[in-house]
Design a protein around this motif. Structure first.
Motif, PDB file in Angstrom:
ATOM      1  N   ILE A   1       0.842  -1.202   0.000  1.00 52.19           N
ATOM      2  CA  ILE A   1       0.000   0.000   0.000  1.00 52.19           C
ATOM      3  C   ILE A   1       0.875   1.249   0.000  1.00 52.19           C
ATOM      4  CG2 ILE A   1      -1.767   1.274   1.275  1.00 52.19           C
ATOM      5  CD1 ILE A   1      -2.683  -1.406   2.441  1.00 52.19           C
ATOM      6  N   MET A   2       1.952   1.203   0.764  1.00 52.57           N
ATOM      7  CA  MET A   2       2.856   2.350   0.840  1.00 52.57           C
ATOM      8  C   MET A   2       3.486   2.645  -0.528  1.00 52.57           C
ATOM      9  SD  MET A   2       6.236   2.643   3.256  1.00 52.57           S
ATOM     10  CE  MET A   2       7.292   4.100   3.262  1.00 52.57           C
ATOM     11  N   LEU A   3       3.893   1.585  -1.232  1.00 48.95           N
ATOM     12  CA  LEU A   3       4.583   1.772  -2.514  1.00 48.95           C
ATOM     13  C   LEU A   3       3.626   2.059  -3.661  1.00 48.95           C
ATOM     14  CD1 LEU A   3       7.280  -1.071  -2.370  1.00 48.95           C
ATOM     15  CD2 LEU A   3       7.631   1.380  -2.018  1.00 48.95           C
ATOM     16  N   PHE A   4       2.475   1.389  -3.688  1.00 49.77           N
ATOM     17  CA  PHE A   4       1.608   1.436  -4.865  1.00 49.77           C
ATOM     18  C   PHE A   4       0.194   1.921  -4.571  1.00 49.77           C
ATOM     19  CE2 PHE A   4       4.488  -2.295  -5.271  1.00 49.77           C
ATOM     20  CZ  PHE A   4       5.384  -1.699  -6.145  1.00 49.77           C
ATOM     21  N   GLY A   5      -0.033   2.445  -3.363  1.00 49.85           N
ATOM     22  CA  GLY A   5      -1.385   2.824  -2.992  1.00 49.85           C
ATOM     23  C   GLY A   5      -1.786   4.240  -3.320  1.00 49.85           C
ATOM     24  N   TRP A   6      -0.844   5.060  -3.816  1.00 53.28           N
ATOM     25  CA  TRP A   6      -1.204   6.431  -4.179  1.00 53.28           C
ATOM     26  C   TRP A   6      -2.311   6.422  -5.233  1.00 53.28           C
ATOM     27  CZ3 TRP A   6       0.098  10.283  -1.294  1.00 53.28           C
ATOM     28  CH2 TRP A   6       1.318  10.297  -0.600  1.00 53.28           C
TER      29      TRP A   6
ATOM     30  N   SER B   1      -7.444   6.004   0.274  1.00 50.69           N
ATOM     31  CA  SER B   1      -7.596   7.379   0.748  1.00 50.69           C
ATOM     32  C   SER B   1      -6.274   7.907   1.296  1.00 50.69           C
ATOM     33  CB  SER B   1      -8.670   7.444   1.830  1.00 50.69           C
ATOM     34  OG  SER B   1      -8.223   6.790   3.012  1.00 50.69           O
ATOM     35  N   GLU B   2      -6.220   9.217   1.464  1.00 50.30           N
ATOM     36  CA  GLU B   2      -5.006   9.849   1.976  1.00 50.30           C
ATOM     37  C   GLU B   2      -4.643   9.317   3.362  1.00 50.30           C
ATOM     38  OE1 GLU B   2      -5.931  13.958   1.993  1.00 50.30           O
ATOM     39  OE2 GLU B   2      -5.876  14.178  -0.195  1.00 50.30           O
ATOM     40  N   LYS B   3      -5.633   9.230   4.252  1.00 48.81           N
ATOM     41  CA  LYS B   3      -5.374   8.771   5.609  1.00 48.81           C
ATOM     42  C   LYS B   3      -4.981   7.303   5.632  1.00 48.81           C
ATOM     43  CE  LYS B   3      -8.266  12.187   7.944  1.00 48.81           C
ATOM     44  NZ  LYS B   3      -9.436  12.407   8.854  1.00 48.81           N
ATOM     45  N   ALA B   4      -5.578   6.509   4.766  1.00 50.78           N
ATOM     46  CA  ALA B   4      -5.224   5.089   4.710  1.00 50.78           C
ATOM     47  C   ALA B   4      -3.783   4.910   4.247  1.00 50.78           C
ATOM     48  CB  ALA B   4      -6.182   4.338   3.782  1.00 50.78           C
ATOM     49  N   HIS B   5      -3.385   5.733   3.283  1.00 49.70           N
ATOM     50  CA  HIS B   5      -2.005   5.634   2.801  1.00 49.70           C
ATOM     51  C   HIS B   5      -1.024   6.073   3.880  1.00 49.70           C
ATOM     52  CE1 HIS B   5       1.656   6.383   0.492  1.00 49.70           C
ATOM     53  NE2 HIS B   5       1.169   5.472  -0.341  1.00 49.70           N
TER      54      HIS B   5
ATOM     55  N   PHE C   1       2.952   4.814   8.153  1.00 52.11           N
ATOM     56  CA  PHE C   1       3.232   4.821   9.592  1.00 52.11           C
ATOM     57  C   PHE C   1       3.455   3.408  10.108  1.00 52.11           C
ATOM     58  CE2 PHE C   1       1.791   5.061  14.073  1.00 52.11           C
ATOM     59  CZ  PHE C   1       2.733   5.970  14.533  1.00 52.11           C
ATOM     60  N   MET C   2       2.661   2.446   9.634  1.00 50.23           N
ATOM     61  CA  MET C   2       2.808   1.058  10.074  1.00 50.23           C
ATOM     62  C   MET C   2       4.140   0.470   9.615  1.00 50.23           C
ATOM     63  SD  MET C   2       0.366   0.000  12.001  1.00 50.23           S
ATOM     64  CE  MET C   2       0.567   1.637  12.751  1.00 50.23           C
ATOM     65  N   VAL C   3       4.576   0.814   8.410  1.00 51.33           N
ATOM     66  CA  VAL C   3       5.878   0.337   7.943  1.00 51.33           C
ATOM     67  C   VAL C   3       6.992   0.923   8.804  1.00 51.33           C
ATOM     68  CG1 VAL C   3       7.526   0.404   6.027  1.00 51.33           C
ATOM     69  CG2 VAL C   3       5.122  -0.091   5.579  1.00 51.33           C
ATOM     70  N   ALA C   4       6.880   2.211   9.130  1.00 51.17           N
ATOM     71  CA  ALA C   4       7.886   2.838   9.990  1.00 51.17           C
ATOM     72  C   ALA C   4       7.904   2.188  11.374  1.00 51.17           C
ATOM     73  CB  ALA C   4       7.606   4.337  10.115  1.00 51.17           C
ATOM     74  N   ILE C   5       6.721   1.936  11.931  1.00 46.46           N
ATOM     75  CA  ILE C   5       6.633   1.260  13.232  1.00 46.46           C
ATOM     76  C   ILE C   5       7.222  -0.151  13.132  1.00 46.46           C
ATOM     77  CG2 ILE C   5       5.042   0.279  14.921  1.00 46.46           C
ATOM     78  CD1 ILE C   5       5.389   3.236  15.228  1.00 46.46           C
ATOM     79  N   GLY C   6       6.944  -0.822  12.019  1.00 44.57           N
ATOM     80  CA  GLY C   6       7.453  -2.177  11.826  1.00 44.57           C
ATOM     81  C   GLY C   6       8.965  -2.235  11.810  1.00 44.57           C
ATOM     82  N   THR C   7       9.604  -1.268  11.166  1.00 49.04           N
ATOM     83  CA  THR C   7      11.073  -1.257  11.153  1.00 49.04           C
ATOM     84  C   THR C   7      11.626  -1.079  12.560  1.00 49.04           C
ATOM     85  OG1 THR C   7      11.170   1.139  10.727  1.00 49.04           O
ATOM     86  CG2 THR C   7      11.142  -0.323   8.802  1.00 49.04           C
TER      87      THR C   7
END
Length: 477
Positions: free
Chosen positions: A116-121, A125-129, A134-140
């Motif tokens: 979603i982060m890479l191809f969801g633009w 929705s903006e908030k979903a993206h 944010f979830m990827v950042a938290i995951g790292t």
């Protein structure tokens, strides 16, 4: 094929080689993921297209580093079975679950939202993206938590018992939050932010030197310098507390880092700025030191006692020659980072931060120093732990698989060749992106693919030139 080294030496070299390649990619992706989350958060608040354009640019670099980090991490983990099966057999009941927790809580989280982060633009929705970013950042960060917990337990093990020669967990809270973990986790987290901030600053500095003064370059440079200003002094403070922890739990490592052979009973310990520790003669040759400063830094008193290496049996001593210098490389580069941050703040106050070419050259030169300091720190940590793979519990030589020197030597050569080609290509692509720099997009909303976002190419890791494409294909194409 005889390389003149034992299987143990070759296995250690192989793991050092693979982990050195691996660590630079997660460190970059941790910092960049958080940077991307900040960029998208600022874009959502202001809808300033500068943040949107910067996001798209650094997203490509993040994607490449994330992918190479995953691949290199998988290769590294296989060595626990090939070269270090005795370590897995004896300590696997602790390290296995910790690495499993990392996969279940972090890797699945990253993988689930990365697409979603890479191809969801334009497709969510903006908030979903933003939530995906944010979830990827938290995951790292969660991934870093578990990896550092596992490695820190090997440095300061607790919460276990030994039954029939096997390490058995008894207290998982004590295992996860072992004595060195809080300091090492904080130290690594700030190091990741510094690595990424220095890369971003160096990329922007390169374009400032070449004459670009647009908002994309200036905003990148400004945000990176603010992060360096925060992270560099914080790293010094964390490093000081980490040193005190090392003095308490790993005194042999600390003595090796300082080239300190004799215990300074009732007298101050100097801080050696230069010297060549000699493991055979048990002395540090050509030592140049500052009186009292060693005791002051290590014990926070002018005459604090610090154990020397001679207090430990020769077979229990780490290689002081290597650790002494790797530690000083890390500290020296850290000092330069603080200098970069302070000079940047002064130039910002003078409103010359975007015009001083000497400072831009300084920032450009400092770009790779985050990686050098990171590797020097890991060498200090891992070599300083020797001859133990689990400090004070399991020796490295007893953790080795039943493999021959030829077997390990051949795979080491293959690793070097494959890594050079594969990761060399990835690094070349990243450098090409940095050379080109961020580009303005500013496409009207109705041409961006929907819900206020720019269009995302359908193929992953698309070419650099795609950043200049501004028109969607028609439905019939």
């Amino acid at each position: 094929m005889d390389l003149g080294l034992t299987a143990l030496e070759l296995a250690r070299i192989q793991f050092a080689f693979t982990v050195s390649f691996h660590i630079i990619f997660p460190a970059t992706s941790i910092g960049l993921a958080c940077f991307l989350a900040v960029l998208e958060w600022k874009w959502l608040r202001s809808h300033n297209p500068i943040y949107q354009d910067l996001y798209k640019y650094w997203l490509k670099i993040f994607a490449v580093t994330f992918g190479m980090g995953v691949v290199s991490g998988v290769v590294m983990s296989y060595q626990f079975g090939t070269n270090w099966s005795e370590f897995s057999r004896i300590a696997g009941s602790i390290t296995g679950p910790l690495l499993t927790y990392e996969v279940l809580s972090a890797f699945f989280l990253e993988a689930g939202f990365l697409g979603i982060m890479l191809f969801g633009w334009g497709r969510v929705s903006e908030k979903a993206h933003f939530f995906a970013t944010f979830m990827v950042a938290i995951g790292t960060c969660i991934s870093m938590f578990w990896i550092l917990s596992s490695n820190s337990w090997m440095q300061t093990p607790q919460g276990f018992s030994i039954e029939d020669g096997i390490i058995v967990p008894q207290d998982w809270f004590a295992i996860v939050f072992n004595p060195s973990f809080p300091y090492r986790f904080a130290h690594m987290a700030v190091a990741a932010f510094l690595v990424s901030a220095l890369v971003i600053a160096a990329t922007a500095a390169w374009h400032l030197i070449r004459g670009r003064r647009d908002e994309l370059v200036k905003k990148s440079f400004s945000m990176a310098m603010w992060m360096i200003l925060f992270a560099a002094p914080a790293q010094v403070l964390i490093g000081d507390h980490h040193g005190l922890n090392t003095l308490k739990y790993q005194p042999a490592k600390l003595a090796a880092m300082e080239g300190h052979w004799e215990t300074n009973v009732d007298e101050p310990m100097p801080l050696y700025l230069f010297g060549i520790p000699d493991m055979q003669e048990e002395t540090t040759k050509y030592a140049v030191g500052i009186p009292y400063l060693g005791s002051l830094i290590l014990t926070h008193s002018l005459d604090g006692e610090v154990k020397g290496l001679k207090e430990f049996a020769p077979e229990d001593r780490p290689n002081s020659t290597l650790v002494f210098w790797s530690f000083r490389i890390m500290v020296g580069l850290g000092t330069l980072m603080v200098l970069l941050a302070v000079v940047g703040l002064w130039l910002r106050k003078k409103e010359r931060i975007y015009e001083n070419k000497w400072f831009h050259k300084f920032a450009l030169i400092m770009g790779p120093t985050g990686y050098i300091a990171l590797l020097a720190g890991w060498f200090t940590t891992e070599i300083g732990r020797q001859p133990w793979v689990v400090y004070g519990v399991l020796r490295t030589e007893d953790a080795l698989s039943n493999v021959s020197a030829n077997q390990v030597g051949i795979t080491l050569i293959i690793f070097v060749l494959v890594y050079t080609v594969v990761f060399g290509t990835g690094i070349y692509y990243i450098l090409k992106l940095m050379y080109k720099g961020p580009q303005f997009i500013h496409t009207p909303v109705e041409e961006q693919g929907g819900v206020g976002h720019f269009r995302t190419p359908m193929r992953p890791l698309s070419a650099v030139e795609d950043s200049l494409e501004t028109k969607d294909q028609t439905k019939g194409e």
